[in-house]
Design a protein around this motif. Structure first.
Motif, PDB file in Angstrom:
ATOM      1  N   TRP A 197      -0.881  11.838  -2.158  1.00  0.00           N
ATOM      2  CA  TRP A 197       0.107  10.775  -2.358  1.00  0.00           C
ATOM      3  C   TRP A 197       1.288  11.357  -3.128  1.00  0.00           C
ATOM      4  O   TRP A 197       1.115  12.120  -4.083  1.00  0.00           O
ATOM      5  N   VAL A 198       2.500  10.997  -2.697  1.00  0.00           N
ATOM      6  CA  VAL A 198       3.732  11.398  -3.372  1.00  0.00           C
ATOM      7  C   VAL A 198       4.535  10.154  -3.678  1.00  0.00           C
ATOM      8  O   VAL A 198       4.697   9.291  -2.804  1.00  0.00           O
ATOM      9  N   ALA A 199       5.064  10.054  -4.951  1.00  0.00           N
ATOM     10  CA  ALA A 199       5.799   8.866  -5.368  1.00  0.00           C
ATOM     11  C   ALA A 199       7.239   9.236  -5.692  1.00  0.00           C
ATOM     12  O   ALA A 199       7.528  10.317  -6.224  1.00  0.00           O
TER      13      ALA A 199
ATOM     14  N   GLY B 248       4.394  19.487   2.555  1.00  0.00           N
ATOM     15  CA  GLY B 248       5.461  18.507   2.479  1.00  0.00           C
ATOM     16  C   GLY B 248       5.702  17.701   3.725  1.00  0.00           C
ATOM     17  O   GLY B 248       6.655  16.930   3.798  1.00  0.00           O
ATOM     18  N   THR B 249       4.845  17.799   4.721  1.00  0.00           N
ATOM     19  CA  THR B 249       5.019  17.030   5.961  1.00  0.00           C
ATOM     20  C   THR B 249       4.444  15.617   5.770  1.00  0.00           C
ATOM     21  O   THR B 249       3.288  15.452   5.361  1.00  0.00           O
ATOM     22  N   SER B 250       5.277  14.604   6.059  1.00  0.00           N
ATOM     23  CA  SER B 250       4.827  13.221   5.921  1.00  0.00           C
ATOM     24  C   SER B 250       3.866  12.862   7.059  1.00  0.00           C
ATOM     25  O   SER B 250       4.102  13.221   8.220  1.00  0.00           O
ATOM     26  N   VAL B 251       2.806  12.158   6.705  1.00  0.00           N
ATOM     27  CA  VAL B 251       1.817  11.678   7.689  1.00  0.00           C
ATOM     28  C   VAL B 251       1.578  10.194   7.431  1.00  0.00           C
ATOM     29  O   VAL B 251       2.113   9.607   6.487  1.00  0.00           O
ATOM     30  N   SER B 252       0.757   9.602   8.285  1.00  0.00           N
ATOM     31  CA  SER B 252       0.493   8.157   8.129  1.00  0.00           C
ATOM     32  C   SER B 252      -0.278   7.888   6.847  1.00  0.00           C
ATOM     33  O   SER B 252      -1.014   8.750   6.352  1.00  0.00           O
ATOM     34  N   LEU B 253      -0.054   6.693   6.309  1.00  0.00           N
ATOM     35  CA  LEU B 253      -0.717   6.323   5.061  1.00  0.00           C
ATOM     36  C   LEU B 253      -2.236   6.314   5.212  1.00  0.00           C
ATOM     37  O   LEU B 253      -2.959   6.484   4.229  1.00  0.00           O
ATOM     38  N   ASP B 254      -2.754   6.094   6.440  1.00  0.00           N
ATOM     39  CA  ASP B 254      -4.204   6.028   6.645  1.00  0.00           C
ATOM     40  C   ASP B 254      -4.882   7.331   6.273  1.00  0.00           C
ATOM     41  O   ASP B 254      -6.034   7.346   5.826  1.00  0.00           O
ATOM     42  N   GLN B 255      -4.180   8.463   6.453  1.00  0.00           N
ATOM     43  CA  GLN B 255      -4.820   9.752   6.182  1.00  0.00           C
ATOM     44  C   GLN B 255      -5.034   9.977   4.686  1.00  0.00           C
ATOM     45  O   GLN B 255      -5.816  10.844   4.294  1.00  0.00           O
ATOM     46  N   CYS B 256      -4.329   9.203   3.841  1.00  0.00           N
ATOM     47  CA  CYS B 256      -4.527   9.303   2.390  1.00  0.00           C
ATOM     48  C   CYS B 256      -5.396   8.170   1.846  1.00  0.00           C
ATOM     49  O   CYS B 256      -5.527   8.002   0.627  1.00  0.00           O
ATOM     50  N   SER B 257      -5.972   7.368   2.741  1.00  0.00           N
ATOM     51  CA  SER B 257      -6.708   6.179   2.288  1.00  0.00           C
ATOM     52  C   SER B 257      -7.912   6.531   1.435  1.00  0.00           C
ATOM     53  O   SER B 257      -8.375   5.711   0.636  1.00  0.00           O
ATOM     54  N   ALA B 258      -8.447   7.719   1.590  1.00  0.00           N
ATOM     55  CA  ALA B 258      -9.619   8.092   0.799  1.00  0.00           C
ATOM     56  C   ALA B 258      -9.248   8.491  -0.618  1.00  0.00           C
ATOM     57  O   ALA B 258     -10.136   8.659  -1.472  1.00  0.00           O
ATOM     58  N   LEU B 259      -7.932   8.696  -0.884  1.00  0.00           N
ATOM     59  CA  LEU B 259      -7.467   9.117  -2.206  1.00  0.00           C
ATOM     60  C   LEU B 259      -6.979   7.916  -3.005  1.00  0.00           C
ATOM     61  O   LEU B 259      -6.492   6.938  -2.427  1.00  0.00           O
ATOM     62  N   PRO B 260      -7.087   7.954  -4.353  1.00  0.00           N
ATOM     63  CA  PRO B 260      -6.554   6.854  -5.179  1.00  0.00           C
ATOM     64  C   PRO B 260      -5.039   6.728  -4.980  1.00  0.00           C
ATOM     65  O   PRO B 260      -4.313   7.736  -5.073  1.00  0.00           O
ATOM     66  N   ARG B 261      -4.559   5.544  -4.686  1.00  0.00           N
ATOM     67  CA  ARG B 261      -3.126   5.314  -4.407  1.00  0.00           C
ATOM     68  C   ARG B 261      -2.405   4.996  -5.705  1.00  0.00           C
ATOM     69  O   ARG B 261      -2.827   4.124  -6.470  1.00  0.00           O
ATOM     70  N   PRO B 262      -1.274   5.667  -5.968  1.00  0.00           N
ATOM     71  CA  PRO B 262      -0.481   5.373  -7.167  1.00  0.00           C
ATOM     72  C   PRO B 262       0.142   3.976  -7.079  1.00  0.00           C
ATOM     73  O   PRO B 262       0.309   3.424  -5.998  1.00  0.00           O
TER      74      PRO B 262
END
Length: 630
Positions: A483-485, A514-528
């Protein structure tokens, strides 16, 4: 001499019937005083000279015919009988008991005397002698010179056993088939009468065994039923009497009941049927269905049918169809095992037919076993298969829910060594969480024994059965992401408290490069977080209120007052937009006031009342008034 029949003046002078084999006395019996120890009654016949029609007093014994004349003042009818015990004498006229009065007298010697006879006294007088051994009866005719007189009876005679029956004309005869029926038409009259017989108003020929006023109907059948009439005619007139002959046929069983077939065809396939029989029939039925029981009988007249259950009147729910010949049991479960019977009755007899119904029961069955839980090794078991049966056929298991279930014991099965097979352990954790890693497991060839132990064997033993499983595989091949904020925005959002607002930022999911991907691929990580509270001087505000204005009324229901409400900055005390203060409730800017009843008052001038002023319901009123207080 004691003849059975004697003709005087051309007509029958002695008419005799007997309900038993009467003893006819002989001359020797009379000489010896009839000293027989036991003897049925016998009425003595005596022959005397024929009576003159002009005789004023007529005295006669049985065996004579009395013809009344206009000068006849008295008729005395003698009746003598022998028997042991001594017979009892009684008199009847035209089949009915004689009622004695001042003209109809019973003399001490049992003779019957008729004083001043009139036309109403004409008829057949019967002397009846009876004791414990039997009875005898002899008739004598008392008639006028004129149209004939027929001895008639109004009795109903029912014969269900005897092969022969004799009745007087006028009787109703009901007899079984193949009996011989004799109808007697006893006629008296001057001049002599001629007798003619009819059946259903059709004259009978001499072929019908006509003799001396008797009609013999031999070997009676249903075709002989009808109305038989005897007509006696002479020059002075004619008279007719009739007897109805009804042929009885006792109930008898039939092998077929047409009505049952018709009712069954309209009742549906779930209805069972059975015919009763004298020896009894049986039928097994399923619980809950409807049953039809037929009573196939015939008879003449048509028998009446009465249904019984176990010898008692029916109490269960039922219907009677086809003139009571069919009994429908609406729910056979209401009838426990028992016997149904139909009683067919008519005047000729009765017949009972029966059937037994056996209601099938639902039963649990454990005669089949389920498949074995294992093909080899030491854990294979079989459980009995629980089934609900009705008459050997499997039905829905709900039908047996009220029956106690049998205990089910598992049975060991397939307890033998298993063939060699590959055994594998669980996969190890992946060496990397993303971008491709490796995990491993252990692969061995083993054999499971019947005792439950596992023995290692060579890999060749398993390779002959199946291909060796892999022991290494790739894992977590998905790219590594995070996740990047973005930076937080300005703290200028809506105020949510004193000096407190909200600020926002954007959240992205991207790979390590640094390549943007869909939010679903980060769903397993804690979201800021994308929003947070922040402090700002812009939200340092509060509501400021002024004093209430003067009430618009001093009393009544219409007074109100108002005040000014502003949102102002705490530091500068200057008004700002109201939406900055909405985090707190806005104070009211008006309200009602002085809501009290108004009272009247008097204005005086120089002590004199000139005007009565007051307020009512919030409005001023005025009126002229007297010196009395308003």
């Amino acid at each position: 001499e004691y003849p059975l029949h004697r003709h005087v003046s051309g007509f029958t002078s002695s008419l005799r019937t007997s309900s038993a084999e009467a003893f006819l006395p002989t001359a020797v019996d009379l000489a010896n005083g009839l000293h027989r120890p036991h003897q049925k009654p016998a009425i003595l016949r005596k022959i005397s000279a024929a009576q003159q029609l002009s005789a004023s007093e007529v005295v006669t014994h049985l065996g004579q015919t009395v013809v009344l004349a206009s000068g006849t003042l008295s008729v005395l009818l003698h009746c003598e009988a022998v028997g042991n015990p001594k017979p009892t004498i009684s008199w009847a006229k035209n089949g009915e008991e004689v009622k004695y009065n001042d003209r109809m007298l019973l003399q001490p010697d049992d003779s019957l005397q008729i004083l001043a006879p009139v036309e109403a006294d004409v008829g057949f007088y019967a002397c009846n002698a009876s004791n414990a051994l039997g009875s005898d009866s002899v008739s004598i005719a008392v008639t006028l010179a004129g149209k004939p007189l027929i001895k008639a009876s109004r009795a109903t005679v029912i014969n269900t056993e005897s092969s022969a029956v004799t009745v007087d004309i006028g009787s109703t005869v009901k007899t079984i088939q193949r009996a011989n029926v004799t109808i007697s038409c006893q006629v008296a009259g001057v001049p002599e009468a001629e007798v003619t017989w009819f059946k259903n108003k059709v004259k009978l020929s001499s072929a019908h065994h006509l003799h001396d006023g008797l009609l013999l109907i031999a070997n009676v059948s249903l075709s002989d039923e009808g109305l038989y009439s005897c007509k006696a005619a002479n020059l002075r007139g004619e008279v007719t009497e009739s007897s109805q002959l009804l042929v009885l046929e006792p109930p008898r069983p039939l092998t077929y009941l047409e009505d049952l077939t018709a009712v069954l065809s309209s009742a549906g396939t779930s209805t069972r049927s059975v015919l009763t029989s004298p020896s009894g029939t049986k039928m097994t039925v399923r619980p809950g269905i409807s049953a039809l029981i037929g009573c196939a009988v015939d008879g003449h007249p048509t028998p009446n049918i009465t249904w019984l259950y176990s010898g008692e009147p029916l109490s269960l729910q039922h219907r009677l169809l086809a003139s009571d010949r069919i009994l429908q049991i609406l729910n056979i479960s209401d009838a426990p095992d028992g016997e149904f019977s139909c009683l067919a009755q008519n005047e000729a007899g009765s017949l009972t037919q029966k059937t037994s119904l056996a209601v099938q029961e639902y039963q649990w069955s454990v005669d089949k076993l389920m498949a074995c839980s294992a093909s080899c090794g030491h854990k294979g078991v079989q459980l009995p298969q629980l089934r609900c049966l009705l008459d050997g056929a499997e039905v829905n298991i709900s039908h047996c829910r009220e029956k106690p279930k049998p205990a089910l014991q598992p049975i060991a099965c397939n307890r033998r060594d298993c063939p060699s097979r590959w055994m594998v352990t669980s996969w190890s954790p992946c060496t990397r969480s993303c971008s491709g890693g490796i995990q491993m497991r252990r692969v061995t060839c083993q054999r499971l024994t019947a005792k439950g132990s596992s023995a290692p064997v060579s890999n060749e033993a398993c390779a002959q059965v199946s291909k060796r499983p892999v022991d290494t595989q790739n894992c977590n091949r998905q790219p590594c992401v995070e996740w990047v904020a973005s930076s937080w925005g300005q703290c200028n959002g809506p105020c949510i408290g004193p000096r407190l607002a909200v600020q926002h930022r954007q959240i992205f999911c991207q790979t390590k490069d640094g390549t943007s991907v869909s939010l679903d691929q980060c769903s397993a990580l804690p979201r800021p977080l994308s929003t947070q509270n922040c402090w700002t001087d812009v939200c340092g505000v509060h509501w400021r209120v002024s004093l209430w204005t003067v009430c618009t009324a001093t009393c009544g229901n219409y007074g109100f007052q108002s005040r000014r409400v502003d949102c102002v900055h705490v530091r500068t005390n200057k008004p700002v937009l109201e939406h900055h203060c909405t985090w707190r409730p806005r104070p009211a800017n008006w309200q009602r006031c002085n809501i009290t009843p108004c009272e009247n008052s008097t204005l005086l001038r120089g002590g004199e009342a000139v005007r009565c002023m007051g307020r009512e319901e919030g409005r001023a009123i005025s009126q002229k008034c007297s010196t009395e207080p308003c």
